[in-house]
Motif scaffolding. Structure first.
Motif, PDB file in Angstrom:
ATOM      1  N   TYR A 266       0.806  -1.222   0.000  1.00  0.00           N
ATOM      2  CA  TYR A 266       0.000   0.000   0.000  1.00  0.00           C
ATOM      3  C   TYR A 266       0.843   1.279   0.000  1.00  0.00           C
ATOM      4  O   TYR A 266       0.301   2.372   0.178  1.00  0.00           O
ATOM      5  N   HIS A 269       2.808   4.623  -3.988  1.00  0.00           N
ATOM      6  CA  HIS A 269       1.906   5.739  -3.710  1.00  0.00           C
ATOM      7  C   HIS A 269       0.937   6.056  -4.834  1.00  0.00           C
ATOM      8  O   HIS A 269      -0.151   6.572  -4.590  1.00  0.00           O
ATOM      9  N   THR A 507     -13.306  -4.296   6.368  1.00  0.00           N
ATOM     10  CA  THR A 507     -13.474  -2.843   6.370  1.00  0.00           C
ATOM     11  C   THR A 507     -14.842  -2.468   5.800  1.00  0.00           C
ATOM     12  O   THR A 507     -15.340  -3.121   4.876  1.00  0.00           O
ATOM     13  N   ASP A 510     -17.592   2.884   4.189  1.00  0.00           N
ATOM     14  CA  ASP A 510     -17.381   4.300   4.520  1.00  0.00           C
ATOM     15  C   ASP A 510     -16.145   4.481   5.405  1.00  0.00           C
ATOM     16  O   ASP A 510     -16.109   5.356   6.271  1.00  0.00           O
ATOM     17  N   SER A 512     -12.898   5.769   6.901  1.00  0.00           N
ATOM     18  CA  SER A 512     -12.287   7.087   6.837  1.00  0.00           C
ATOM     19  C   SER A 512     -10.835   6.986   6.385  1.00  0.00           C
ATOM     20  O   SER A 512     -10.190   5.937   6.511  1.00  0.00           O
ATOM     21  N   GLU A 513     -10.312   8.097   5.891  1.00  0.00           N
ATOM     22  CA  GLU A 513      -8.918   8.142   5.454  1.00  0.00           C
ATOM     23  C   GLU A 513      -7.974   7.908   6.629  1.00  0.00           C
ATOM     24  O   GLU A 513      -6.942   7.251   6.488  1.00  0.00           O
ATOM     25  N   GLU A 514      -8.329   8.432   7.811  1.00  0.00           N
ATOM     26  CA  GLU A 514      -7.484   8.261   8.990  1.00  0.00           C
ATOM     27  C   GLU A 514      -7.396   6.789   9.393  1.00  0.00           C
ATOM     28  O   GLU A 514      -6.315   6.288   9.720  1.00  0.00           O
ATOM     29  N   TRP A 516      -7.921   4.220   7.419  1.00  0.00           N
ATOM     30  CA  TRP A 516      -7.214   3.511   6.354  1.00  0.00           C
ATOM     31  C   TRP A 516      -5.700   3.670   6.511  1.00  0.00           C
ATOM     32  O   TRP A 516      -4.938   2.727   6.269  1.00  0.00           O
ATOM     33  N   GLU A 517      -5.250   4.831   6.949  1.00  0.00           N
ATOM     34  CA  GLU A 517      -3.826   5.043   7.180  1.00  0.00           C
ATOM     35  C   GLU A 517      -3.303   4.109   8.260  1.00  0.00           C
ATOM     36  O   GLU A 517      -2.193   3.579   8.159  1.00  0.00           O
ATOM     37  N   LYS A 520      -3.001   0.646   6.710  1.00  0.00           N
ATOM     38  CA  LYS A 520      -1.836   0.589   5.815  1.00  0.00           C
ATOM     39  C   LYS A 520      -0.541   0.432   6.609  1.00  0.00           C
ATOM     40  O   LYS A 520       0.331  -0.374   6.253  1.00  0.00           O
ATOM     41  N   ARG A 543      -9.418  -0.323  -0.297  1.00  0.00           N
ATOM     42  CA  ARG A 543      -9.709   0.293   0.988  1.00  0.00           C
ATOM     43  C   ARG A 543     -11.024  -0.170   1.596  1.00  0.00           C
ATOM     44  O   ARG A 543     -11.114  -0.354   2.819  1.00  0.00           O
ATOM     45  N   THR A 544     -12.045  -0.363   0.799  1.00  0.00           N
ATOM     46  CA  THR A 544     -13.374  -0.653   1.340  1.00  0.00           C
ATOM     47  C   THR A 544     -13.783  -2.086   1.042  1.00  0.00           C
ATOM     48  O   THR A 544     -13.418  -2.661   0.018  1.00  0.00           O
TER      49      THR A 544
END
Length: 592
Positions: A266, A269, A507, A510, A512-514, A516-517, A520, A543-544
């Motif tokens: 992941y 980039h 997962t 919905d 969130s990006e936070e 998901w970080e 990763k 991601r989802t």
């Protein structure tokens, strides 16, 4: 070799700091490694410690030509595969990020200059190896003299003349130093260095200087037209997205180089390029996911133990050749792994295992078990529940605090390394070198199973604690993983057992990006592993709506079975895990 050298080998387990001989003689090739020895472009994915650097180093000619393997020897003798290894050195990568006054284009130009110089520095080692492999001793010194000066003219036309490759390497170091002085003079009133920049050639298009170096080498040593010239760039996760875009452009376009890039899962980039067309996996390059290598991570646990034994044997053979034949995991840890060994086809009604089944299993599971044939019972109940029942019963005894021997044996040891070479060595150190002043390599005494179990539990706790030190996300990552593991612990010990083991998360759509970080980074550290498909084992899920297994090495800390399991919704696990963690914390305060 003395005991100190043995300790040093097992305490320094990063290929970045090891010599060529150490890397070559301790390297265990997997299926993934041989997939890279082709003219295709590859992006190698793997968690920290999975061996990415060792794999890419072994692709370089100075390593590959010394590898004692028939296939490697054939490719070297036929001059068919010539690789160059280039690390993304932290010192110059850091300089790209500490100049806020630069424009993005200035930053990219500096990156291009630095990477071109690094590629040429790495290519000098390749040239030395080719001279050693393909030139007779009596003529080698003359060819090296000619090659060194020809490369100097190509790369540093305004530099001093050189008569060997060592002198050329020194010259490139001087070019780099002059560039650093030039950067200093750009921000101060100092006048540093001559007006004519020696390293101006490295301002050319990315990879053109090393491509020119290859053409020069071909004039000194003959190579077949179908020879593969590979360029291995290590640890691309440290680069920014626009750096990846620039490199990706060369994966899409035609190039005389076969690129072998490594990064954490992941952390490739972007697939964008500097053109309007992105690169696509399966067309411009292939992913190779080391953490999911079929030759190691098979369902047959004996395969894991064989891999672990091979890695340790090669390490020991490097420093103590006289001890290598004596060593085996079964001799050190015994042959039994109580939680994982072959199970009986049936349990008698008054047997200890049947009593445990009746005590801890759900009513539906007990009823199903009693009507199964012996063959079906072994496959559906005994095989799946034997280890779970032993752990559940142990957890009921004195709150699980009593010492036990369940986390022992070679199969369990191998599983708790998660097929990660660095973690394997750390776990081995926990069991041996760090446990006692006595050097286990000079002893034939088997480690007590209870001691094994306590060491593995201690190692498991350290793995979780180390997550807290990860730069930028350590605190949140530690809390995230701990909450998930508290949930799996709570579910395992407070609900009736079934044949299903829950040890994975799914997962939501919905996410969130936070969050998901955090996932990763957890995958990058090997605390989680994405579930991949059988047909596309190297393609990571998105991601989802994706599923992730928890690392096996986290299980002992929480009294769980290191086994792949069914997934639970992420937020359900987090909410219940956090409540369980708060409840345990409150209980500890009451005791105080």
């Amino acid at each position: 070799m003395n005991e100190t050298s043995v300790r040093n080998l097992f305490e320094v387990n990063n290929a970045r700091t090891q010599s060529i001989e150490e890397v070559v003689r301790t390297f265990v090739p997997s299926d993934s490694f041989w997939r890279l020895v082709t003219g295709k472009n590859h992006v190698v994915l793997g968690a920290r410690g999975s061996g990415k650097t060792a794999v890419l180093k072994m692709l370089s000619h100075d390593h590959f030509s010394r590898f004692d393997d028939p296939m490697a020897a054939s490719l070297v003798n036929d001059r068919k595969f010539i690789g160059t290894f280039v690390p993304m050195r932290a010192d110059w990568i850091g300089t790209l990020k500490n100049k806020p006054w630069q424009t993005p284009e200035d930053n990219l130009n500096l990156f291009r200059w630095r990477l071109n110089l690094s590629c040429c520095s790495g290519f000098i080692s390749t040239a030395e190896s080719c001279l050693r492999s393909y030139c007779a001793t009596q003529e080698r010194i003359f060819r090296e003299r000619d090659l060194a000066e020809m490369l100097r003219v190509a790369w540093v036309p305004h530099g001093r003349s050189v008569d060997n490759l060592r002198g050329l390497r020194d010259l490139l170091e001087d070019v780099e130093w002059e560039a650093q002085l030039g950067e200093l003079s750009a921000t101060t009133q100092m006048r540093c260095g001559p007006e004519q920049k020696m390293g101006s050639v490295f301002d050319l298009e990315l990879f053109s200087p090393i491509s020119r170096g290859i053409e020069v080498l071909k004039r000194v040593i003959s190579f077949p037209d179908d020879a593969v010239w590979a360029l291995a760039l290590d640890e691309l996760e440290f680069l920014d997205e626009h750096h990846h875009e620039l490199i990706n452009t060369f994966l899409r376009g035609r190039s005389a180089l076969a690129f072998k890039l490594s990064t954490m899962p992941y952390f490739h980039h972007t697939l964008r390029t500097r053109t309007s067309q992105p690169i696509t996996a399966g067309n411009d390059f292939d992913y190779v996911y080391l953490d999911n290598d079929a030759s190691i991570r098979r369902t047959d646990r004996r395969g894991w133990a064989e891999w672990a034994n091979d890695v340790l044997c090669r390490k020991i053979a490097y420093v103590r050749r006289d001890r290598a034949e004596e060593f085996s995991l079964s001799r050190l840890l015994g042959t039994d792994s109580p939680l994982l060994d072959e199970k009986p086809a049936s349990w008698e009604q008054d047997s200890s295992m049947m009593l445990l089944l009746k005590r801890y299993a759900s009513n539906a599971t007990i009823e199903r078990a009693q009507r199964l044939s012996p063959r079906a019972f072994k496959d559906q109940v005994s095989r799946k529940m034997h280890g779970m029942l032993l752990l559940r019963d142990q957890g009921e005894l004195a709150g699980g605090n009593r010492k036990h021997h369940l986390y022992s044996g070679p199969k369990l040891f191998a599983l708790c390394s998660d097929a990660n070479p660095r973690q394997l060595i750390r776990l081995f150190n926990e069991l041996t070198l760090r446990r006692t002043t006595d050097n286990v390599l000079g002893s034939r005494k088997k480690i007590n199973p209870t001691v094994q179990s306590q060491c593995i539990i201690s190692f498991s706790g350290d793995v979780l604690q180390n997550a807290a030190t990860e730069e930028g996300v350590g605190g949140e990552l530690h809390s995230f993983i701990r909450s998930l593991m508290e949930y799996f612990h709570d579910r395992f010990y407070k609900q009736p057992l079934t044949t299903d083991c829950y040890y994975a998360i799914r997962t939501p759509n919905d996410l969130s990006e936070e969050m998901w970080e955090l996932i990763k980074h957890a995958v990058g550290l090997g605390l989680m592993f994405p579930k991949t498909t059988f047909n596309q084992p190297d393609l990571l899920p998105g991601r989802t709506g994706s599923e992730f297994d928890m690392a096996f090495r986290l299980a002992p800390k929480f009294g769980l079975l290191p086994r792949k399991g069914k997934p639970v919704p992420l937020f359900a696990a987090l909410s219940k895990g956090m409540r369980a963690s708060r409840s345990a914390h409150a209980h500890q305060l009451d005791l105080l």
